[in-house]
Design an enzyme around this catalytic site. Structure first.
Site, mmCIF file in Angstrom:
data_model
loop_
_atom_site.group_PDB
_atom_site.id
_atom_site.type_symbol
_atom_site.label_atom_id
_atom_site.label_comp_id
_atom_site.label_asym_id
_atom_site.label_seq_id
_atom_site.Cartn_x
_atom_site.Cartn_y
_atom_site.Cartn_z
ATOM 1 N N GLU A 1 0.816 -1.201 0.000
ATOM 2 C CA GLU A 1 0.000 0.000 0.000
ATOM 3 C C GLU A 1 0.863 1.269 0.000
ATOM 4 O O GLU A 1 0.565 2.238 -0.711
ATOM 5 C CB GLU A 1 -0.925 0.003 1.234
ATOM 6 C CG GLU A 1 -1.829 -1.205 1.327
ATOM 7 C CD GLU A 1 -1.237 -2.344 2.149
ATOM 8 O OE1 GLU A 1 -1.995 -2.983 2.890
ATOM 9 O OE2 GLU A 1 -0.010 -2.592 2.041
ATOM 10 N N CYS B 1 0.050 0.748 7.757
ATOM 11 C CA CYS B 1 -0.440 1.227 6.462
ATOM 12 C C CYS B 1 -1.767 1.966 6.613
ATOM 13 O O CYS B 1 -2.070 2.888 5.849
ATOM 14 C CB CYS B 1 -0.619 0.054 5.499
ATOM 15 S SG CYS B 1 0.926 -0.776 5.061
ATOM 16 N N ARG C 1 12.191 -24.225 -5.532
ATOM 17 C CA ARG C 1 13.055 -23.868 -4.397
ATOM 18 C C ARG C 1 13.080 -22.366 -4.158
ATOM 19 O O ARG C 1 13.304 -21.916 -3.029
ATOM 20 C CB ARG C 1 14.481 -24.377 -4.639
ATOM 21 C CG ARG C 1 14.626 -25.880 -4.616
ATOM 22 C CD ARG C 1 16.043 -26.264 -4.981
ATOM 23 N NE ARG C 1 16.192 -27.700 -5.195
ATOM 24 C CZ ARG C 1 17.184 -28.256 -5.871
ATOM 25 N NH1 ARG C 1 18.132 -27.486 -6.404
ATOM 26 N NH2 ARG C 1 17.246 -29.562 -6.030
ATOM 27 N N ASP D 1 23.758 -38.021 -3.206
ATOM 28 C CA ASP D 1 23.579 -37.095 -4.328
ATOM 29 C C ASP D 1 24.490 -35.873 -4.269
ATOM 30 O O ASP D 1 24.700 -35.210 -5.281
ATOM 31 C CB ASP D 1 22.121 -36.621 -4.395
ATOM 32 C CG ASP D 1 21.163 -37.763 -4.692
ATOM 33 O OD1 ASP D 1 21.630 -38.837 -5.096
ATOM 34 O OD2 ASP D 1 19.948 -37.578 -4.506
ATOM 35 N N LEU E 1 21.193 -27.850 -3.780
ATOM 36 C CA LEU E 1 19.872 -27.475 -3.264
ATOM 37 C C LEU E 1 19.556 -25.990 -3.406
ATOM 38 O O LEU E 1 18.816 -25.417 -2.603
ATOM 39 C CB LEU E 1 19.716 -27.899 -1.791
ATOM 40 C CG LEU E 1 19.894 -29.389 -1.492
ATOM 41 C CD1 LEU E 1 19.771 -29.648 -0.004
ATOM 42 C CD2 LEU E 1 18.879 -30.218 -2.260
ATOM 43 N N GLU F 1 12.863 -32.599 -0.113
ATOM 44 C CA GLU F 1 13.254 -33.261 -1.359
ATOM 45 C C GLU F 1 13.799 -34.669 -1.149
ATOM 46 O O GLU F 1 14.476 -35.205 -2.009
ATOM 47 C CB GLU F 1 14.285 -32.404 -2.101
ATOM 48 C CG GLU F 1 13.718 -31.109 -2.631
ATOM 49 C CD GLU F 1 14.486 -30.556 -3.813
ATOM 50 O OE1 GLU F 1 14.695 -31.294 -4.799
ATOM 51 O OE2 GLU F 1 14.893 -29.389 -3.745
#
Length: 361
Positions: free
Chosen positions: A53, A85, A185, A201, A205, A288
């Site tokens: 705003e 606001c 992600r 792995d 990430l 994941e």
């Protein structure tokens, strides 16, 4: 479509520009209309930055007396990192405010609407409210449950496998699906994996535009010292473990956050982990893997949303790893159920996106 609905949809588009950067604040867009023309737009860019705003009011080049403000979430009425606001809206003599949905934050929750009306400003609430709540699903769940919004992402074969019986997992889904995952992600505060996924792995990430926090659940603290995360972004690493092995601890480059938790039947409390993450200001967690971690979150009824990427491949085999491991549900009536399911096609892959009802938790 009514004028109010049209302009509220414009606030949705603006709000999405801040996706992934406003946490712990919600996504908010604002449009100011005068004489049937849009005279200013704004959106909340980042926590600590001006609210939507205020952004719109500052961009306006004309006197706003008699104008209409459209906003997807009730304006704030309390001091935090930025002033209220509501006070500025009243000061600018805006004559009408159209709000899509009430703010679920107890510090606001209708107070701003009452203050605006008391000041003689016409307020309309509820235009495209369900769509507005969906846009801010993370924020609404934070306010309702007092914990991070939990998202599970799985990339699997048609028969539910995430690796062959020899452990090969790269790559089951298409390049396009993997790129889509990286984009996801960018939306969330933290990516979480189990120790086995981290070890096998060696993932980075990261998203496409930002580097989220990375959380690892590792009861035995099996963290390779030469991993990508420890080398490149150790300040973003969070480790949950039960191990007090000093030799192992000394071999790990110091992460920013290391939590020691008690084991219960060989597992760490996921509710405790989420509570600690939320205390750190992490409002959404993107899981994941691996199979057992995903299974544990489902068994604990802690999952709020899923992204299942399904490749048109049959891996087969009794010893091939399934996407959702752990103990599983003993009875069909106790299974996790997806609600509001959406199906998309990404190249040859199928993407299933679904929500879970908070009432089941």
């Amino acid at each position: 479509m009514s004028k109010d609905s049209y302009y509220i949809k414009e606030t949705f588009k603006l709000a999405r520009k801040g996706e992934g950067y406003t946490s712990p604040n919600p996504l908010v867009g604002a449009v100011i209309v005068k004489d049937n023309k849009i005279v200013a737009k704004g959106y909340h860019k980042c926590s600590g930055f001006p609210h939507a705003e205020i952004e719109a009011i500052r961009k306006a080049k004309i006197d706003l007396n008699g104008s209409i403000l459209y906003v997807n979430l009730e304006p704030c009425c309390h001091f935090n990192k930025t002033p209220p606001c509501v006070d500025e809206i009243i000061k600018q003599k805006i004559k009408r405010v159209v709000v899509s949905t009430v703010d679920p934050n107890p510090q606001v929750n209708g107070k701003s609407i009452r203050k605006l009306r008391k000041a003689g400003i016409e307020v309309k609430v509820g235009v495209l409210a369900e769509e507005a709540k969906k846009l801010n699903e993370v924020f609404f769940k934070n306010m309702q449950l007092g914990r991070p919004f939990v998202v599970v992402k799985v990339a699997q074969s048609l028969d539910g496998k995430i690796a062959t019986f020899k452990g090969q997992s790269k790559w089951i889904t298409s390049v396009a699906s993997r790129e889509y995952s990286r984009l996801l992600r960018d939306k969330y505060d933290c990516v979480l994996v189990g120790a086995n996924t981290f070890k096998q792995d060696n993932p980075c990430l990261n998203g496409t535009k930002k580097v989220p926090y990375k959380a690892i659940i590792s009861t035995k603290l099996k963290i390779p010292a030469d991993s990508h995360i420890l080398k490149k972004t150790p300040e973003k690493l969070i480790i949950f473990t039960s191990s007090q092995n000093k030799e192992i601890l000394n071999s790990v480059s110091s992460p920013s956050f290391l939590f020691f938790l008690k084991e219960n039947r060989g597992e760490l409390s996921l509710k405790r982990i989420l509570k600690l993450l939320y205390k750190m200001g992490i409002c959404s967690v993107f899981i994941e893997g691996g199979s057992s971690v995903v299974g544990s979150f489902f068994s604990s009824k802690l999952v709020d949303k899923v992204y299942f990427f399904i490749a048109p491949k049959i891996i087969g085999g009794d010893h091939a790893l399934s996407s959702v491991g752990g103990r599983g549900s003993p009875h069909l009536k106790l299974c996790s159920s997806i609600k509001k399911m959406e199906i998309k096609f990404i190249d040859d892959d199928i993407l299933i996106v679904g929500d879970f009802c908070s009432s089941s938790r």
